[in-house]
Write a protein that holds these residues in place. Sequence first.
Motif, short mmCIF file in Angstrom:
data_model
loop_
_atom_site.label_atom_id
_atom_site.label_comp_id
_atom_site.label_asym_id
_atom_site.label_seq_id
_atom_site.Cartn_x
_atom_site.Cartn_y
_atom_site.Cartn_z
N LEU A 69 0.83 -1.21 0.00
CA LEU A 69 0.00 0.00 0.00
C LEU A 69 0.87 1.26 0.00
O LEU A 69 0.64 2.19 -0.79
N VAL A 70 1.88 1.29 0.86
CA VAL A 70 2.77 2.46 0.95
C VAL A 70 3.52 2.66 -0.37
O VAL A 70 3.66 3.78 -0.84
N SER A 71 3.98 1.58 -0.96
CA SER A 71 4.73 1.72 -2.20
C SER A 71 3.84 2.21 -3.33
O SER A 71 4.24 3.10 -4.10
N ILE A 72 2.63 1.69 -3.45
CA ILE A 72 1.72 2.14 -4.51
C ILE A 72 1.35 3.60 -4.30
O ILE A 72 1.38 4.39 -5.25
N LEU A 73 0.99 3.95 -3.07
CA LEU A 73 0.63 5.35 -2.79
C LEU A 73 1.80 6.28 -3.04
O LEU A 73 1.64 7.38 -3.59
N GLY A 74 3.00 5.88 -2.64
CA GLY A 74 4.19 6.71 -2.85
C GLY A 74 4.50 6.91 -4.32
O GLY A 74 4.79 8.02 -4.77
N ILE A 75 4.42 5.83 -5.09
CA ILE A 75 4.71 5.94 -6.52
C ILE A 75 3.66 6.79 -7.22
O ILE A 75 3.98 7.69 -8.00
N VAL A 76 2.38 6.55 -6.91
CA VAL A 76 1.31 7.33 -7.55
C VAL A 76 1.40 8.79 -7.14
O VAL A 76 1.31 9.70 -7.99
N ALA A 77 1.60 9.06 -5.85
CA ALA A 77 1.71 10.46 -5.38
C ALA A 77 2.91 11.14 -6.01
O ALA A 77 2.83 12.30 -6.42
N GLY A 78 4.04 10.45 -6.08
CA GLY A 78 5.23 11.04 -6.68
C GLY A 78 5.03 11.37 -8.14
O GLY A 78 5.40 12.45 -8.61
N ILE A 79 4.40 10.46 -8.88
CA ILE A 79 4.14 10.72 -10.30
C ILE A 79 3.18 11.88 -10.47
O ILE A 79 3.39 12.76 -11.33
N LEU A 80 2.12 11.92 -9.66
CA LEU A 80 1.15 13.01 -9.77
C LEU A 80 1.78 14.36 -9.43
O LEU A 80 1.53 15.36 -10.11
N VAL A 81 2.59 14.40 -8.38
CA VAL A 81 3.23 15.66 -7.99
C VAL A 81 4.20 16.12 -9.08
O VAL A 81 4.26 17.30 -9.40
N LEU A 82 4.95 15.19 -9.66
CA LEU A 82 5.90 15.56 -10.71
C LEU A 82 5.19 15.93 -12.01
O LEU A 82 5.66 16.79 -12.75
#
Length: 183
Positions: free
Chosen positions: A80-93
Amino acid sequence: MVNVQFDAGSPETGAALAPPRWLVLLLGIIAVIFGVLFFIYPIPTLDLLITLLGFYWLFNGIVVLISLFTDKTGRGWKLLVSILGIVAGILVLAYPFYSAILIPTVFALIIGVEGLIIGAVYMVQGFSGAGWGTGILGILSIIFGLILIANPLVAAVGLVLLLAGLAVIGGIAAVILALRMPG
């Protein structure tokens, strides 16, 4: 084990010593620079920090995902943390401008809700015999929370300026501390 490079401990006591003088000075100077940049160029500096946050979330998500293959404990949470981190990072970038508005606004809303909760607790304590001071602090906290919730974008700008002031003050304090340190 003793960290010889930074003198971080001794085998006899096991206690960590103060960080080296140059490191405290460097961190103080960096804090002052970021604080001044926040005051002079609040939007571009916020954009830079949000971009760094996006890279951090993306990198952290990837590292946690990789750690799933080496450490099997807590796989559901790690996934869950990895998926949220990757999705949040991509969205922010992908959307740095929107993120520069949204993230501080969400922080202001969270702080506002926290102010309401803390205020309610203090008011109950004040009416339960903890004293007028606690009750008044609860009322002020509720008012502060309502202001943050009613104007989250304005509160986000205020939060940026508050962080800028704290960075300058903390940086100056760190520089003074570094200059007073022995060595």
